[in-house]
Design an enzyme around this catalytic site. Structure first.
Site, PDB file in Angstrom:
ATOM      1  N   ASN A  56      80.174  48.037  -2.639  1.00  0.00           N
ATOM      2  CA  ASN A  56      78.743  48.707  -2.405  1.00  0.00           C
ATOM      3  C   ASN A  56      78.267  47.624  -1.308  1.00  0.00           C
ATOM      4  O   ASN A  56      77.181  46.802  -1.521  1.00  0.00           O
ATOM      5  CB  ASN A  56      77.911  48.902  -3.370  1.00  0.00           C
TER       6      ASN A  56
ATOM      7  N   HIS B  74      76.861  45.088   1.602  1.00  0.00           N
ATOM      8  CA  HIS B  74      75.745  45.024   2.412  1.00  0.00           C
ATOM      9  C   HIS B  74      75.656  43.825   3.248  1.00  0.00           C
ATOM     10  O   HIS B  74      76.880  43.088   3.093  1.00  0.00           O
ATOM     11  CB  HIS B  74      74.201  45.194   1.658  1.00  0.00           C
TER      12      HIS B  74
ATOM     13  N   HIS C 183      76.671  40.497   1.497  1.00  0.00           N
ATOM     14  CA  HIS C 183      78.503  40.179   1.533  1.00  0.00           C
ATOM     15  C   HIS C 183      78.864  39.901   2.763  1.00  0.00           C
ATOM     16  O   HIS C 183      79.878  38.976   2.815  1.00  0.00           O
ATOM     17  CB  HIS C 183      79.072  41.658   0.957  1.00  0.00           C
TER      18      HIS C 183
ATOM     19  N   GLU D 144      73.769  32.900  -2.832  1.00  0.00           N
ATOM     20  CA  GLU D 144      72.666  32.031  -3.749  1.00  0.00           C
ATOM     21  C   GLU D 144      71.736  32.885  -4.613  1.00  0.00           C
ATOM     22  O   GLU D 144      70.989  32.564  -5.483  1.00  0.00           O
ATOM     23  CB  GLU D 144      72.140  31.398  -2.762  1.00  0.00           C
ATOM     24  N   LYS D 145      71.684  34.173  -4.072  1.00  0.00           N
ATOM     25  CA  LYS D 145      70.944  35.111  -5.071  1.00  0.00           C
ATOM     26  C   LYS D 145      71.104  35.146  -6.443  1.00  0.00           C
ATOM     27  O   LYS D 145      70.399  35.152  -7.251  1.00  0.00           O
ATOM     28  CB  LYS D 145      70.905  36.553  -4.261  1.00  0.00           C
TER      29      LYS D 145
ATOM     30  N   GLN E  53      74.485  32.446 -11.820  1.00  0.00           N
ATOM     31  CA  GLN E  53      75.957  32.860 -11.755  1.00  0.00           C
ATOM     32  C   GLN E  53      76.647  31.781 -11.104  1.00  0.00           C
ATOM     33  O   GLN E  53      77.812  30.980 -11.759  1.00  0.00           O
ATOM     34  CB  GLN E  53      76.075  33.998 -11.051  1.00  0.00           C
TER      35      GLN E  53
ATOM     36  N   VAL F 157      70.505  36.736   1.666  1.00  0.00           N
ATOM     37  CA  VAL F 157      70.237  37.414   2.896  1.00  0.00           C
ATOM     38  C   VAL F 157      68.940  38.555   2.560  1.00  0.00           C
ATOM     39  O   VAL F 157      69.125  39.188   1.578  1.00  0.00           O
ATOM     40  CB  VAL F 157      71.266  38.418   3.755  1.00  0.00           C
TER      41      VAL F 157
ATOM     42  N   SER G 130      72.829  45.587  -4.032  1.00  0.00           N
ATOM     43  CA  SER G 130      73.101  46.902  -4.259  1.00  0.00           C
ATOM     44  C   SER G 130      72.219  47.683  -5.215  1.00  0.00           C
ATOM     45  O   SER G 130      72.038  49.009  -5.110  1.00  0.00           O
ATOM     46  CB  SER G 130      74.748  46.930  -4.898  1.00  0.00           C
ATOM     47  N   ARG G 131      71.413  47.021  -6.226  1.00  0.00           N
ATOM     48  CA  ARG G 131      70.635  47.755  -6.948  1.00  0.00           C
ATOM     49  C   ARG G 131      69.484  47.889  -6.110  1.00  0.00           C
ATOM     50  O   ARG G 131      68.450  48.924  -6.804  1.00  0.00           O
ATOM     51  CB  ARG G 131      70.415  46.789  -8.010  1.00  0.00           C
TER      52      ARG G 131
END
Ligand code: PAF
Length: 286
Positions: A32, A34, A37, A150-151, A155, A178, A188-189
């Site tokens: 998905n 954007h 990615h 980095e979002k 993780q 971004v 994506s959410r």
């Protein structure tokens, strides 16, 4: 762009590239795709000769009441985007290719401590699932470098520990978040948001930026700043999981002399759980 579902075929392709002297990067994704990615793919292309992107909605990182079934799957569109972005290989395995003994009996890797905090506190087992799939992907592709956004700052910190502790021979690179023009971090959410929720969603980034400004101006009362930010998000219609001021390198609670910090948050808005974070250099004491 090649499209492969089979891990053995990916291994053979990458081995041929490596034998020809080409360096290889991996961009792991859940699809998905954007602009966030695509920024990872472009950053990878600047660093190496061959870029592999994986698309796999990893069941082991979703809790039993989370959105695994609903998670948007858009492979044909993703494939077109990656072809245009110049990726060399799309690896889109089925579950059996990565978890041959099914997911309930799968070997799991876990980074202790940090995996149970922040997002890990509200999503038990999530980071074990992330670590377990990323290690598998690294073992299949064997890239010189792996790139992450980095979002997902926590993780990234956990995955850096994973590869350092297990001596996985890969460089971990990160790419800045971004954002939409109004500041909302791409995710994506975001498409779970109703138009009304979408219009208030930028408050998350704005709240983090304001908190960071206060810290840069010298505020050290981090617990109070966190509480104020949670209150502001609640007033805006969010259901915050947390707002936290942490050290940038290992996400520990900062002491008064720590300067490189990160302000992180996770908050529900309708049925979307949004996460975001911003960097901050602590100012001098006030
Ligand atoms: O960040 C993501 O999209 C996922 O957590 C990752 C790293 C692809 C593992 O499934």
């Amino acid at each position: 762009m090649q499209f492969l579902r089979d891990a053995g075929a990916v291994r053979r392709t990458v081995a041929a590239w490596s034998a020809a002297g080409d360096s290889v990067a991996l961009v792991p994704t859940m699809g998905n795709l954007h602009a966030g990615h695509i920024a990872l793919v472009e950053a990878a292309r600047r660093r190496v000769a061959r870029v592999v992107v994986s698309i796999f909605v990893n069941p082991t990182q979703f809790g039993p009441r989370e959105d695994f079934a609903a998670y948007p799957r858009t492979l044909p569109a993703d494939r077109r985007l990656l072809g245009a972005a110049g990726a060399d290989l799309l690896f889109a395995p089925g579950v059996k290719a990565l978890y041959p003994h099914d997911t309930h009996r799968a070997v799991t890797v876990s980074v202790p401590g940090l995996s149970g905090e922040l997002c890990g506190a509200s999503r038990p087992g999530h980071f074990d699932g992330v670590c377990s799939v990323v290690l598998r992907l690294l073992n299949v592709v064997r890239p010189e470098v792996a790139l992450f956004g980095e979002k997902d700052f926590q993780q990234l910190a956990i995955l850096r520990r994973l590869v350092a502790d297990l001596q996985v021979p890969v460089a971990m690179a990160c790419v800045a978040t971004v954002r939409e023009p109004d500041g909302l971090a791409m995710s994506s959410r975001n498409q779970y948001l109703t138009p009304a929720e979408r219009s208030v969603a930028p408050l998350l980034a704005e709240t983090l930026r304001d908190c960071a400004k206060r810290i840069a101006a010298g505020r050290k009362d981090y617990a109070r700043l966190e509480r104020d930010a949670v209150r502001r998000l609640r007033a805006g219609g969010f259901r915050p999981d947390y707002v936290a001021v942490r050290t940038a390198n290992d996400l520990a609670r900062p002491g008064p002399d720590d300067r490189r910090l990160r302000v992180l948050a996770a908050a529900w808005l309708g049925r979307a759980r949004l996460i975001d974070n911003v960097p901050v250099s602590a100012g001098s004491r006030r």
